[in-house]
Structures are given as structure tokens and as C-alpha cells.
Enzyme design. Structure first.
Site, PDB file in Angstrom:
ATOM      1  N   PHE A   1       0.792  -1.176  -0.173  1.00 11.07           N
ATOM      2  CA  PHE A   1       0.561  -0.029  -0.035  1.00 11.07           C
ATOM      3  C   PHE A   1       0.625   0.857   0.181  1.00 11.07           C
ATOM      4  O   PHE A   1       1.616   1.622   0.408  1.00 11.07           O
ATOM      5  CB  PHE A   1      -0.797   0.000   0.874  1.00 11.07           C
ATOM      6  CG  PHE A   1      -1.562  -1.021   1.171  1.00 11.07           C
ATOM      7  CD1 PHE A   1      -2.865  -1.285   0.905  1.00 11.07           C
ATOM      8  CD2 PHE A   1      -1.570  -2.513   1.677  1.00 11.07           C
ATOM      9  CE1 PHE A   1      -3.865  -1.913   1.105  1.00 11.07           C
ATOM     10  CE2 PHE A   1      -2.385  -2.986   2.120  1.00 11.07           C
ATOM     11  CZ  PHE A   1      -3.764  -3.607   1.733  1.00 11.07           C
ATOM     12  N   ASP A   2       0.196   2.648  -0.693  1.00  9.96           N
ATOM     13  CA  ASP A   2       0.765   3.490  -0.945  1.00  9.96           C
ATOM     14  C   ASP A   2       0.045   4.407   0.177  1.00  9.96           C
ATOM     15  O   ASP A   2      -0.731   3.603   0.971  1.00  9.96           O
ATOM     16  CB  ASP A   2       1.094   4.705  -2.193  1.00  9.96           C
ATOM     17  CG  ASP A   2       1.217   5.760  -2.027  1.00  9.96           C
ATOM     18  OD1 ASP A   2       2.153   6.152  -1.022  1.00  9.96           O
ATOM     19  OD2 ASP A   2       0.287   7.127  -2.727  1.00  9.96           O
ATOM     20  N   GLY A   3       0.453   4.908   1.414  1.00  5.28           N
ATOM     21  CA  GLY A   3       0.409   5.442   2.078  1.00  5.28           C
ATOM     22  C   GLY A   3      -0.552   6.938   2.139  1.00  5.28           C
ATOM     23  O   GLY A   3      -2.323   6.908   2.152  1.00  5.28           O
TER      24      GLY A   3
ATOM     25  N   ASP B   1      -2.110   6.149  -5.264  1.00  2.89           N
ATOM     26  CA  ASP B   1      -2.444   7.377  -5.917  1.00  2.89           C
ATOM     27  C   ASP B   1      -2.436   7.853  -6.824  1.00  2.89           C
ATOM     28  O   ASP B   1      -2.442   8.834  -7.953  1.00  2.89           O
ATOM     29  CB  ASP B   1      -3.042   8.128  -4.995  1.00  2.89           C
ATOM     30  CG  ASP B   1      -2.131   8.620  -4.185  1.00  2.89           C
ATOM     31  OD1 ASP B   1      -2.200  10.257  -4.188  1.00  2.89           O
ATOM     32  OD2 ASP B   1      -1.853   8.452  -3.918  1.00  2.89           O
TER      33      ASP B   1
END
Length: 312
Positions: free
Chosen positions: A178-180, A293
Site C-alpha cells: 500500500f501507498d500511504g 494514487d
């Protein structure tokens, strides 16, 4: 809520209880490579497409971007049931398709050919098939269509856009990256960064250090994944989760770590890239899926052959 046009239950697979399972819906173009067929559909129309799919219904479709992810999810189910045969907190996979059941036979046959444990095939004739996600209690939706993903996010379902690419199937266990900001967390700091630049974002983070960040679009999915991971010891877990964020560890990592702790979400490894490209670290992790994103990060992941999903 109306049921989809036609839901075909896969009797070869033990049906899960959707109130307890982690339900993942994938579209046919996310799980199989249907680019040639999609091109035919766009250029020659629906009739020609249906004819082609019916003529080739016994010819398995090649795997798509989300294929290895679905296989790894199956492996997790197997491990969970080995340790507790009565466990109901399992992954449940359903395929959502705009095909008719007639042209969809090839999809069902392909899934059976590869031994994919898909419990339901939902064939929907509506333009917006995402209206059925909530009634199936879907916690994650993967699609190759941007409109689908935006509609699903508007309906409050964790969703991401899958880009078609050649994927080398990595080995088990299931690895999810996951990106943050704007993925696991809200995009509040991103907004400050856009308006006030890096210095403004750093000041904001220092001021807010003790306050957990808001929830991002994939938090609910990550939390359920974390709950499943807790059934196993660290060494024996068939699930590994990673945070790979553009934040710097020194100035902006503290709040991210504190937020995860506050949520009770254990992450196996966290990488604070301080703006460096994510591709090299992703190539090392070899995840089954990477959520971000930023389209430049997605491109960097695709360049190193990592299955990627964009959270718009």
C-alpha cells in the site's frame, strides 16, 4: 436492490458467508487478458464480440494483471482452513462482468481451467454494474475501467484501477503493498503540500504529529487483511503487508507509524522513500498487487513487472 441480471453460482467451490468473508469483486478484464477481445468489441461491436467468445468458449483466456493476486488469495484460504476447518473469515471472490451469460461461458470455463476458486459469476447488462457491489458486501473491487472504479469509490467501496500488463506470477505468501497518503490514509497532507509546498507540509505534520490521519479509500480492506493476518504467528503468516510511501522517515514517518498503531494495523515492513522512485524496492518485494494514487509510481511499478492498481 435488484439482483444482477444473472448470477451463476460455481458449484465446484464451497460457498462462503458474505457477512463474515472478505469479498473481492474483480471484472473479467482485471483477472484475464481480454485486450484483443475488448478491441474487437470496440471496433466491430457487440454481436461480433459475442460470436467470437462463443466460438472460442473452450479456449482458456490468458491470465491478466489480478490473476496472480487471486491465486495467492486462494493460498491464504487454504492455509486458514488447514489451521481451522470451521473458519468463516475467508476470502470470497466473485467476478463481475458486462457480458451476457452466453458470451460469458468462456470466462467461466477459463476460471475452471486454471482452478480459480471463484464462487459467483455476476453477468450484468446495466451500464453501471457497481450498484450491485454493496448487496454482495464487496470489500475490494478491481476493474480495468476507470468509470467503474470512480463509481465504486463514490459508493464507498475500496476500489482500484488495474492496468493490463504481463505479470510474472510471484510465489506465495500473499504480498500486498500500500501507498500511504490518499490510499491507506486520507489526502489531507497531500492537499497541504499542493497549497503550501514541502515546508508547509512538514510544519503541518509536526503540528499534527499526535493526531491520527484520516482514513483513506483502502483502509477498510487493509484492516480486514490485518485481522486475517492475526490468525497466524509472524513467521507462519500466509499474508505479508507493506507500506511504501513517498514520505521521509525522519520528518513525516512518525505520524504514519502512530496512525497505524492507533488503528491496530500491523504492517510487516514500512519503507519511507523520501520521494525516491518506488520501482527498485517493489522489484525486491515482488508483491501480488501494489496500490498507489500516483500514476508515475504505477508506471514505475509496471516497468519492473509489478501488478499495479491505481486508486484515483
Amino acid at each position: 436492490m435488484a439482483e444482477p441480471e444473472s448470477t451463476i453460482i460455481n458449484t465446484d467451490v464451497k460457498q462462503k458467508d458474505p457477512s463474515e468473508a472478505l469479498v473481492i469483486a474483480v471484472t473479467t478484464r482485471a483477472i484475464f487478458n481480454l485486450e484483443e477481445e475488448h478491441k474487437l468489441y470496440m471496433e466491430k461491436g457487440k454481436e461480433e464480440y459475442i460470436r467470437h467468445q462463443q466460438a472460442n468458449q473452450d479456449k482458456p483466456l490468458p491470465p491478466g494483471t489480478a490473476f496472480a493476486f487471486i491465486q495467492a488469495v486462494q493460498y491464504v484460504n487454504k492455509k486458514i482452513l488447514e489451521s481451522n476447518p470451521a473458519e468463516k473469515d475467508l476470502f470470497d471472490i466473485l467476478v463481475l462482468s458486462n457480458n451476457s451469460p452466453e458470451s460469458g461461458m468462456r470466462i467461466i470455463n477459463s476460471a475452471k481451467h486454471y482452478g480459480l476458486e471463484i464462487s459467483k459469476f455476476c453477468f450484468v447488462s446495466d451500464e453501471d454494474s457497481t450498484q450491485y457491489l454493496k448487496s454482495h458486501r464487496v470489500k475490494l473491487f478491481l476493474s480495468a475501467d476507470r468509470t467503474d472504479v470512480c463509481n465504486a469509490l463514490r459508493r464507498g467501496v475500496s476500489s482500484a484501477l488495474v492496468f493490463q500488463q504481463e505479470v510474472q506470477a510471484p510465489s506465495t505468501p500473499l504480498r500486498v503493498v500500500f501507498d500511504g497518503d490518499a490510499v491507506l490514509f486520507s489526502d489531507e497532507t497531500d492537499q497541504v503540500f499542493r497549497e503550501q509546498g514541502l515546508e508547509g507540509a512538514l510544519q503541518y505534520e509536526r503540528a499534527m504529529e499526535a493526531v491520527p490521519m484520516g482514513e483513506g479509500p483502502l483502509k477498510a480492506f487493509a484492516m480486514h487483511l490485518g485481522k486475517m493476518r492475526k490468525k497466524f504467528s509472524q513467521e507462519k503468516s500466509p499474508i505479508r503487508t507493506y507500506l511504501v510511501t513517498a514520505r521521509s522517515g525522519r520528518d513525516m514517518g512518525i505520524r504514519a507509524i502512530k496512525t497505524l498503531r492507533e488503528w491496530g494495523l500491523a504492517i510487516d515492513e514500512a519503507f519511507f522513500m523520501d520521494g525516491a522512485p518506488k520501482g527498485p524496492i517493489l522489484a525486491q518485494i515482488q508483491p501480488h498487487i501494489f496500490f498507489d494514487d500516483g500514476l508515475h509510481n504505477i508506471q514505475g511499478a509496471r516497468d519492473v513487472g509489478v501488478p499495479s492498481a491505481w486508486v484515483p
